[in-house]
Design a protein around this motif. Structure first.
Motif, mmCIF file in Angstrom:
data_model
loop_
_atom_site.group_PDB
_atom_site.id
_atom_site.type_symbol
_atom_site.label_atom_id
_atom_site.label_comp_id
_atom_site.label_asym_id
_atom_site.label_seq_id
_atom_site.Cartn_x
_atom_site.Cartn_y
_atom_site.Cartn_z
ATOM 1 N N GLY A 200 65.388 78.250 70.878
ATOM 2 C CA GLY A 200 65.302 77.012 71.656
ATOM 3 C C GLY A 200 65.757 75.813 70.850
ATOM 4 N N THR A 201 66.276 74.789 71.541
ATOM 5 C CA THR A 201 66.819 73.606 70.876
ATOM 6 C C THR A 201 66.085 72.346 71.307
ATOM 7 O OG1 THR A 201 68.481 73.180 72.601
ATOM 8 C CG2 THR A 201 69.105 74.678 70.794
ATOM 9 N N ILE A 202 66.091 71.349 70.451
ATOM 10 C CA ILE A 202 65.388 70.111 70.755
ATOM 11 C C ILE A 202 66.044 69.379 71.922
ATOM 12 C CG2 ILE A 202 66.680 68.808 68.984
ATOM 13 C CD1 ILE A 202 64.096 67.156 68.571
ATOM 14 N N GLY A 203 67.377 69.384 71.967
ATOM 15 C CA GLY A 203 68.057 68.716 73.073
ATOM 16 C C GLY A 203 67.795 69.393 74.404
ATOM 17 N N LEU B 233 78.399 77.991 83.761
ATOM 18 C CA LEU B 233 77.570 77.721 82.594
ATOM 19 C C LEU B 233 78.464 77.244 81.463
ATOM 20 C CD1 LEU B 233 74.967 80.647 82.361
ATOM 21 C CD2 LEU B 233 74.699 78.362 83.325
ATOM 22 N N VAL B 234 78.096 76.129 80.876
ATOM 23 C CA VAL B 234 78.851 75.563 79.764
ATOM 24 C C VAL B 234 78.010 75.718 78.500
ATOM 25 C CG1 VAL B 234 80.056 73.550 78.881
ATOM 26 C CG2 VAL B 234 79.866 73.903 81.360
ATOM 27 N N ASP B 235 78.426 76.608 77.627
ATOM 28 C CA ASP B 235 77.664 76.958 76.431
ATOM 29 C C ASP B 235 77.975 75.971 75.303
ATOM 30 O OD1 ASP B 235 76.387 78.124 74.294
ATOM 31 O OD2 ASP B 235 77.175 80.136 74.661
ATOM 32 N N ALA C 109 76.140 73.781 84.672
ATOM 33 C CA ALA C 109 74.906 73.578 83.923
ATOM 34 C C ALA C 109 75.166 73.869 82.458
ATOM 35 C CB ALA C 109 73.796 74.484 84.447
ATOM 36 N N LEU C 110 74.447 73.151 81.586
ATOM 37 C CA LEU C 110 74.593 73.352 80.152
ATOM 38 C C LEU C 110 73.673 74.456 79.663
ATOM 39 C CD1 LEU C 110 74.644 69.616 78.999
ATOM 40 C CD2 LEU C 110 76.588 71.188 79.048
ATOM 41 N N LEU C 111 74.185 75.246 78.733
ATOM 42 C CA LEU C 111 73.418 76.308 78.106
ATOM 43 C C LEU C 111 73.399 76.059 76.600
ATOM 44 C CD1 LEU C 111 72.044 79.149 78.179
ATOM 45 C CD2 LEU C 111 74.342 80.110 77.867
ATOM 46 N N ALA C 112 72.184 75.937 76.039
ATOM 47 C CA ALA C 112 72.058 75.786 74.591
ATOM 48 C C ALA C 112 71.261 76.971 74.065
ATOM 49 C CB ALA C 112 71.401 74.453 74.254
ATOM 50 N N GLY C 113 69.927 76.809 73.900
ATOM 51 C CA GLY C 113 69.108 77.946 73.495
ATOM 52 C C GLY C 113 68.808 78.880 74.642
#
Length: 283
Positions: A108-111, A49-51, A27-31
């Motif tokens: 938090g991020t828009i993507g 987790l892929v940051d 799973a992707l991790l951004a914000g």
């Protein structure tokens, strides 16, 4: 009981794509403001987790092709306070400014928000009414998805397995037009119980273009063709806006929960359509 996972800090988008390709349960991790709560509630249990939240190649705002390009890792705060976004795509700036609280907006991020596709998120209505496109990169290369094709159902988007949102492209708002995002926020979460984004253009007092999109109303954000059809080509008056707003969310299966039942949400849709349209039309 804890759920163990591996953590990978991606060096680039290509590196993140490679790890996603190697681990089906990644799973992707951004914000993290969508993923971390899901992990805490055991609604998600990724093995890896892929940051990607720190990647500079995904964090930018720039004018591009008669509009604005926003990197997927750009925070809500940066979208809300950007003079470029305010000048080119004011709906995005307005929506970003009312997301959650300062902590959420700064992380938090828009993507991440778009990929999560929460039915009560603020961005979806704004990107739909703005005519935005979402750029995704995956095993098959890069592709551009129209916002109208992106939001499919509850937490379901047009992204394919292994794809990463890299950019949001928003065309410049037409000269002379007005825009407004208005919402009724949940008092605790600040998510939109109902949110409405509107863009209105007029010539000689007649509505020449109108785009209306809702979030919080249904399983996925949507353009409201009924409201648009009722107002487009008509004299742009308060009475005309009231008549068009009265048909908001007709024919839509409306969400219902402990806070707001379907009838209440449908009523709110008419109210906030009117508010957004009046503000956009400067009435």
């Amino acid at each position: 009981m804890s759920s163990a996972f591996n953590y990978h800090r991606a060096a680039s988008v290509d590196d993140a794509l490679a790890v996603l390709g190697q681990h089906e349960d990644a799973a992707l991790l951004a914000g993290g403001h969508s993923l971390i709560p899901s992990l805490k509630l055991r609604l998600a249990a990724p093995g890896t987790l892929v940051d990607i939240g720190h990647l500079d190649e995904l964090n930018y705002i720039r004018q591009q092709g008669g509009g604005v390009a926003i990197g997927a890792a750009t925070t809500h705060h940066d979208v809300a306070t950007s003079t470029v976004v305010a000048g080119q795509a004011p709906l995005l700036a307005q929506a970003a400014a009312v997301i959650g609280d300062p902590q959420v907006r700064n992380m938090g991020t828009i993507g991440g928000s778009l990929a999560h596709a929460d039915p009560a998120a603020d961005y979806p209505a704004a990107v739909l009414a703005s005519g935005a496109h979402i750029v995704a990169r995956g095993p098959g290369g890069e592709r551009v998805i129209e916002a109208g094709d992106f939001f499919v159902d509850l937490f379901l988007t047009g992204l394919q397995p292994g794809e990463i949102i890299t950019e949001v492209r928003v065309p410049a708002q037409p000269p002379g037009s007005g825009a407004c995002y208005a919402k009724f926020p949940h008092p605790a979460s600040r998510f939109a119980v109902v949110g409405c984004a509107a863009v209105v253009a007029a010539n000689a007092g007649v509505c020449t273009d109108v785009r209306v999109a809702f979030t919080g109303v249904a399983n996925a954000a949507f353009r409201d063709a009924g409201v648009e059809g009722a107002l487009g080509g008509q004299p742009l008056t308060g009475a005309g806006i009231d008549a068009a707003s009265a048909v908001a969310a007709q024919g839509v299966e409306v969400l219902s929960d402990a806070f707001a039942g379907a009838d209440y949400r449908r009523h709110l849709a008419t109210v906030f359509a009117g508010r957004a349209l009046r503000s956009a039309a400067r009435l």
